[in-house]
Design a protein around this motif. Sequence first.
Motif, PDB file in Angstrom:
ATOM      1  N   LEU A 145      50.759  16.812  70.720  1.00 38.83           N
ATOM      2  CA  LEU A 145      50.082  17.268  69.512  1.00 38.83           C
ATOM      3  C   LEU A 145      51.145  17.744  68.536  1.00 38.83           C
ATOM      4  O   LEU A 145      51.937  18.638  68.860  1.00 38.83           O
ATOM      5  CB  LEU A 145      49.116  18.406  69.842  1.00 38.83           C
ATOM      6  CG  LEU A 145      48.305  18.948  68.662  1.00 38.83           C
ATOM      7  CD1 LEU A 145      47.355  17.883  68.122  1.00 38.83           C
ATOM      8  CD2 LEU A 145      47.525  20.199  69.093  1.00 38.83           C
ATOM      9  N   LEU A 146      51.179  17.141  67.368  1.00 38.73           N
ATOM     10  CA  LEU A 146      52.124  17.525  66.326  1.00 38.73           C
ATOM     11  C   LEU A 146      51.352  18.291  65.251  1.00 38.73           C
ATOM     12  O   LEU A 146      50.510  17.730  64.557  1.00 38.73           O
ATOM     13  CB  LEU A 146      52.803  16.290  65.733  1.00 38.73           C
ATOM     14  CG  LEU A 146      53.912  16.543  64.726  1.00 38.73           C
ATOM     15  CD1 LEU A 146      55.052  17.359  65.338  1.00 38.73           C
ATOM     16  CD2 LEU A 146      54.451  15.216  64.194  1.00 38.73           C
ATOM     17  N   ILE A 147      51.619  19.590  65.151  1.00 38.36           N
ATOM     18  CA  ILE A 147      50.926  20.486  64.222  1.00 38.36           C
ATOM     19  C   ILE A 147      51.850  20.688  63.027  1.00 38.36           C
ATOM     20  O   ILE A 147      52.890  21.325  63.125  1.00 38.36           O
ATOM     21  CB  ILE A 147      50.571  21.819  64.916  1.00 38.36           C
ATOM     22  CG1 ILE A 147      49.685  21.538  66.145  1.00 38.36           C
ATOM     23  CG2 ILE A 147      49.879  22.766  63.930  1.00 38.36           C
ATOM     24  CD1 ILE A 147      49.435  22.746  67.020  1.00 38.36           C
ATOM     25  N   VAL A 148      51.444  20.126  61.894  1.00 35.61           N
ATOM     26  CA  VAL A 148      52.313  19.998  60.722  1.00 35.61           C
ATOM     27  C   VAL A 148      52.095  21.133  59.719  1.00 35.61           C
ATOM     28  O   VAL A 148      50.981  21.323  59.214  1.00 35.61           O
ATOM     29  CB  VAL A 148      52.077  18.627  60.048  1.00 35.61           C
ATOM     30  CG1 VAL A 148      52.912  18.487  58.782  1.00 35.61           C
ATOM     31  CG2 VAL A 148      52.375  17.487  61.024  1.00 35.61           C
TER      32      VAL A 148
ATOM     33  N   ILE B 106      53.964  20.507  69.413  1.00 33.17           N
ATOM     34  CA  ILE B 106      55.176  20.603  68.605  1.00 33.17           C
ATOM     35  C   ILE B 106      54.742  21.006  67.199  1.00 33.17           C
ATOM     36  O   ILE B 106      53.792  20.440  66.659  1.00 33.17           O
ATOM     37  CB  ILE B 106      55.927  19.252  68.580  1.00 33.17           C
ATOM     38  CG1 ILE B 106      56.267  18.820  70.015  1.00 33.17           C
ATOM     39  CG2 ILE B 106      57.173  19.341  67.712  1.00 33.17           C
ATOM     40  CD1 ILE B 106      56.624  17.357  70.155  1.00 33.17           C
ATOM     41  N   PHE B 107      55.446  21.964  66.623  1.00 35.08           N
ATOM     42  CA  PHE B 107      55.121  22.457  65.291  1.00 35.08           C
ATOM     43  C   PHE B 107      56.204  22.014  64.309  1.00 35.08           C
ATOM     44  O   PHE B 107      57.373  21.940  64.674  1.00 35.08           O
ATOM     45  CB  PHE B 107      55.044  23.987  65.290  1.00 35.08           C
ATOM     46  CG  PHE B 107      53.908  24.514  66.112  1.00 35.08           C
ATOM     47  CD1 PHE B 107      52.716  24.867  65.515  1.00 35.08           C
ATOM     48  CD2 PHE B 107      54.032  24.644  67.494  1.00 35.08           C
ATOM     49  CE1 PHE B 107      51.654  25.352  66.280  1.00 35.08           C
ATOM     50  CE2 PHE B 107      52.982  25.119  68.268  1.00 35.08           C
ATOM     51  CZ  PHE B 107      51.801  25.476  67.648  1.00 35.08           C
ATOM     52  N   THR B 108      55.801  21.742  63.074  1.00 37.28           N
ATOM     53  CA  THR B 108      56.788  21.541  62.017  1.00 37.28           C
ATOM     54  C   THR B 108      56.665  22.687  61.025  1.00 37.28           C
ATOM     55  O   THR B 108      55.592  23.281  60.859  1.00 37.28           O
ATOM     56  CB  THR B 108      56.640  20.202  61.276  1.00 37.28           C
ATOM     57  OG1 THR B 108      55.467  20.229  60.458  1.00 37.28           O
ATOM     58  CG2 THR B 108      56.602  19.027  62.236  1.00 37.28           C
ATOM     59  N   GLN B 109      57.780  22.974  60.371  1.00 42.95           N
ATOM     60  CA  GLN B 109      57.820  24.037  59.366  1.00 42.95           C
ATOM     61  C   GLN B 109      58.689  23.545  58.218  1.00 42.95           C
ATOM     62  O   GLN B 109      59.865  23.249  58.396  1.00 42.95           O
ATOM     63  CB  GLN B 109      58.386  25.313  59.988  1.00 42.95           C
ATOM     64  CG  GLN B 109      58.253  26.533  59.114  1.00 42.95           C
ATOM     65  CD  GLN B 109      58.629  27.790  59.883  1.00 42.95           C
ATOM     66  OE1 GLN B 109      59.404  27.766  60.831  1.00 42.95           O
ATOM     67  NE2 GLN B 109      58.074  28.913  59.455  1.00 42.95           N
ATOM     68  N   HIS B 110      58.064  23.434  57.058  1.00 45.04           N
ATOM     69  CA  HIS B 110      58.737  22.882  55.876  1.00 45.04           C
ATOM     70  C   HIS B 110      59.378  24.008  55.063  1.00 45.04           C
ATOM     71  O   HIS B 110      58.762  25.038  54.818  1.00 45.04           O
ATOM     72  CB  HIS B 110      57.711  22.153  55.001  1.00 45.04           C
ATOM     73  CG  HIS B 110      58.330  21.458  53.846  1.00 45.04           C
ATOM     74  ND1 HIS B 110      58.648  20.126  53.890  1.00 45.04           N
ATOM     75  CD2 HIS B 110      58.730  21.908  52.641  1.00 45.04           C
ATOM     76  CE1 HIS B 110      59.213  19.793  52.742  1.00 45.04           C
ATOM     77  NE2 HIS B 110      59.268  20.863  51.970  1.00 45.04           N
ATOM     78  N   GLY B 111      60.621  23.775  54.635  1.00 47.01           N
ATOM     79  CA  GLY B 111      61.282  24.757  53.784  1.00 47.01           C
ATOM     80  C   GLY B 111      62.618  24.264  53.278  1.00 47.01           C
ATOM     81  O   GLY B 111      63.192  23.295  53.794  1.00 47.01           O
ATOM     82  N   HIS B 112      63.099  24.946  52.249  1.00 43.81           N
ATOM     83  CA  HIS B 112      64.345  24.562  51.593  1.00 43.81           C
ATOM     84  C   HIS B 112      65.324  25.734  51.581  1.00 43.81           C
ATOM     85  O   HIS B 112      64.942  26.879  51.344  1.00 43.81           O
ATOM     86  CB  HIS B 112      64.060  24.097  50.159  1.00 43.81           C
ATOM     87  CG  HIS B 112      63.145  22.922  50.127  1.00 43.81           C
ATOM     88  ND1 HIS B 112      63.594  21.642  50.328  1.00 43.81           N
ATOM     89  CD2 HIS B 112      61.798  22.831  49.972  1.00 43.81           C
ATOM     90  CE1 HIS B 112      62.563  20.816  50.280  1.00 43.81           C
ATOM     91  NE2 HIS B 112      61.462  21.515  50.067  1.00 43.81           N
ATOM     92  N   THR B 113      66.575  25.400  51.807  1.00 47.27           N
ATOM     93  CA  THR B 113      67.640  26.406  51.784  1.00 47.27           C
ATOM     94  C   THR B 113      67.921  26.839  50.352  1.00 47.27           C
ATOM     95  O   THR B 113      67.531  26.160  49.390  1.00 47.27           O
ATOM     96  CB  THR B 113      68.937  25.833  52.376  1.00 47.27           C
ATOM     97  OG1 THR B 113      69.382  24.758  51.542  1.00 47.27           O
ATOM     98  CG2 THR B 113      68.739  25.356  53.809  1.00 47.27           C
TER      99      THR B 113
ATOM    100  N   CYS C  28      56.763  26.851  72.072  1.00 42.46           N
ATOM    101  CA  CYS C  28      56.649  25.470  71.618  1.00 42.46           C
ATOM    102  C   CYS C  28      57.811  25.130  70.683  1.00 42.46           C
ATOM    103  O   CYS C  28      58.255  25.987  69.921  1.00 42.46           O
ATOM    104  CB  CYS C  28      55.340  25.261  70.860  1.00 42.46           C
ATOM    105  SG  CYS C  28      53.872  25.535  71.863  1.00 42.46           S
ATOM    106  N   PRO C  29      58.289  23.877  70.711  1.00 43.61           N
ATOM    107  CA  PRO C  29      59.340  23.493  69.773  1.00 43.61           C
ATOM    108  C   PRO C  29      58.861  23.576  68.325  1.00 43.61           C
ATOM    109  O   PRO C  29      57.711  23.247  68.024  1.00 43.61           O
ATOM    110  CB  PRO C  29      59.656  22.046  70.131  1.00 43.61           C
ATOM    111  CG  PRO C  29      58.963  21.763  71.404  1.00 43.61           C
ATOM    112  CD  PRO C  29      57.906  22.795  71.597  1.00 43.61           C
TER     113      PRO C  29
END
Length: 184
Positions: free
Chosen positions: A5-8, A40-47, A91-92
């Motif tokens: 499961l990919l949780i975006v 697996i989780f994704t987390q969007h962001g910018h430096t 979770c990753p």
Amino acid sequence: MKSALLIVDMQVVFTSMTSRCLPNILTLSAHFHHRSLPRIFTQHGHTKEELTPPLKNQLVKKWGPSGSIAKGSPDWEFMPDIAQVAADNDCPVIHKNTYDAFINTNLTDVLKEREIERVIVCGVMTDCCCDTTARSAFNRGYETWLVEDACGTASKKQHDAGLNGFGYAFGEVLKTDEVLKRLQ
């Protein structure tokens, strides 16, 4: 077939888009946890560098620094329910800076290490990060499902457009209850 499961991008900035999909995401997550299947989780962001001119990241160029999510900001954090799930279960988390969670990340390695053959995608935004990542999974040889009622976005029109495009040429669009039945 081993599934993940990919949780975006279930982050604070997107809270207004999740009233309908969050309960279904939590249901799917609990099912995967109960069956010892990967989440697996994704987390969007910018430096800070990506948000400072000259701008090189295409998303930052499109939305501008003030319209982009800064890493470490309150908007960048996971929503409380999601943060609890991700933290409690080790979770990753895939940190990304573009719509596609495979680009410039270790997502492919994470899936290969777990011998995943099917990727089930949910989260936000249906027509941006979810659709793009799901298409990318398909193009990398994974059977890919996009979960209609476990995705959210800014409008019904955008939601339907993302689902229709994906369903036409890439993978199946299913509801949460259909996913649960198929995984039994």
